[in-house]
Design a protein around this motif. Structure first.
Motif, mmCIF file in Angstrom:
data_model
loop_
_atom_site.group_PDB
_atom_site.id
_atom_site.type_symbol
_atom_site.label_atom_id
_atom_site.label_comp_id
_atom_site.label_asym_id
_atom_site.label_seq_id
_atom_site.Cartn_x
_atom_site.Cartn_y
_atom_site.Cartn_z
ATOM 1 N N ILE A 80 0.048 -5.530 -10.431
ATOM 2 C CA ILE A 80 0.978 -6.378 -9.689
ATOM 3 C C ILE A 80 2.152 -5.551 -9.183
ATOM 4 O O ILE A 80 2.560 -5.681 -8.019
ATOM 5 C CB ILE A 80 1.454 -7.569 -10.538
ATOM 6 C CG1 ILE A 80 0.316 -8.593 -10.676
ATOM 7 C CG2 ILE A 80 2.696 -8.224 -9.926
ATOM 8 C CD1 ILE A 80 0.616 -9.749 -11.590
ATOM 9 N N LEU A 83 1.046 -3.409 -6.195
ATOM 10 C CA LEU A 83 0.905 -4.234 -4.995
ATOM 11 C C LEU A 83 2.265 -4.722 -4.491
ATOM 12 O O LEU A 83 2.523 -4.726 -3.284
ATOM 13 C CB LEU A 83 -0.007 -5.430 -5.277
ATOM 14 C CG LEU A 83 -1.467 -5.105 -5.573
ATOM 15 C CD1 LEU A 83 -2.209 -6.357 -6.032
ATOM 16 C CD2 LEU A 83 -2.143 -4.492 -4.360
ATOM 17 N N ALA A 84 3.121 -5.126 -5.417
ATOM 18 C CA ALA A 84 4.442 -5.621 -5.036
ATOM 19 C C ALA A 84 5.291 -4.517 -4.413
ATOM 20 O O ALA A 84 6.009 -4.763 -3.438
ATOM 21 C CB ALA A 84 5.148 -6.218 -6.253
ATOM 22 N N SER A 87 4.049 -3.981 -0.911
ATOM 23 C CA SER A 87 4.438 -5.129 -0.094
ATOM 24 C C SER A 87 5.936 -5.120 0.181
ATOM 25 O O SER A 87 6.374 -5.472 1.284
ATOM 26 C CB SER A 87 4.047 -6.435 -0.793
ATOM 27 O OG SER A 87 2.644 -6.522 -0.909
ATOM 28 N N VAL A 119 0.703 -10.342 -2.746
ATOM 29 C CA VAL A 119 0.114 -9.963 -4.034
ATOM 30 C C VAL A 119 -0.967 -10.963 -4.422
ATOM 31 O O VAL A 119 -2.062 -10.582 -4.855
ATOM 32 C CB VAL A 119 1.206 -9.863 -5.124
ATOM 33 C CG1 VAL A 119 0.602 -9.752 -6.514
ATOM 34 C CG2 VAL A 119 2.133 -8.683 -4.841
ATOM 35 N N TRP A 142 3.742 -15.359 -10.673
ATOM 36 C CA TRP A 142 3.243 -14.934 -9.369
ATOM 37 C C TRP A 142 2.349 -15.990 -8.714
ATOM 38 O O TRP A 142 1.802 -15.761 -7.633
ATOM 39 C CB TRP A 142 2.502 -13.601 -9.490
ATOM 40 C CG TRP A 142 3.470 -12.474 -9.673
ATOM 41 C CD1 TRP A 142 3.960 -12.004 -10.859
ATOM 42 C CD2 TRP A 142 4.083 -11.712 -8.648
ATOM 43 N NE1 TRP A 142 4.853 -10.987 -10.622
ATOM 44 C CE2 TRP A 142 4.937 -10.791 -9.289
ATOM 45 C CE3 TRP A 142 3.999 -11.718 -7.265
ATOM 46 C CZ2 TRP A 142 5.703 -9.876 -8.558
ATOM 47 C CZ3 TRP A 142 4.757 -10.815 -6.550
ATOM 48 C CH2 TRP A 142 5.604 -9.907 -7.198
#
Length: 145
Positions: A80, A83-84, A87, A119, A142
């Motif tokens: 996570i 990916l975060a 992003s 995400v 999330w």
């Protein structure tokens, strides 16, 4: 103002003074845009809180070093955060572009929501193992239920 930005400004006939379009306090550069800026710092801090990390946000170089050192492995938290982080970079850059070319602003909360959605979509096809309190909390925070 960077050379690339000058070319864009000339091409689109937009007058910019070089100040950060997100906070307006200082000249924009990479270090400022990604984490010295109060807007982006607020976004990244919110992302870390979604991961259960309540800590100070440092400058770009320090955060990048932390990401390289700490974001190894395959735990849900690590995935996570990877990916975060990607992003975050994308949506902050996009927000700056929208400000330059459309003179529109989003709120930090809007950017955090975009990061959450990004995400979520990237994890949609992957099995999520909720084998710990941390993993379960991450899924709730999330919206991965």
């Amino acid at each position: 103002m960077s050379v690339g930005r000058v070319v864009l400004v000339i091409r689109f006939e937009k007058q910019l003074n070089g100040d950060c379009g997100l906070c307006g306090t200082t000249l924009e550069d990479r270090d400022h845009l990604f984490l010295d800026c109060s807007f982006s710092r607020n976004v990244w801090s919110s992302v870390l809180q979604l991961c259960g990390w309540h800590m100070d946000v440092f400058n770009w170089v320090t955060e990048l070093r932390l990401a390289i050192d700490m974001l190894k492995g395959g735990s849900l938290l690590t995935v996570i955060l990877q990916l975060a982080y990607n992003s975050f970079i994308y949506f902050i850059w996009k927000e700056m572009s929208v400000w330059i070319f459309q003179s529109r602003h989003s709120s930090p909360q809007d950017i955090v929501q975009n990061i959450k959605e990004s995400v979520k979509w990237r994890l949609m096809e992957k099995p999520l193992y909720r084998n710990s309190f941390v993993a379960t909390s991450l899924c709730i925070n999330w919206g991965l239920d």
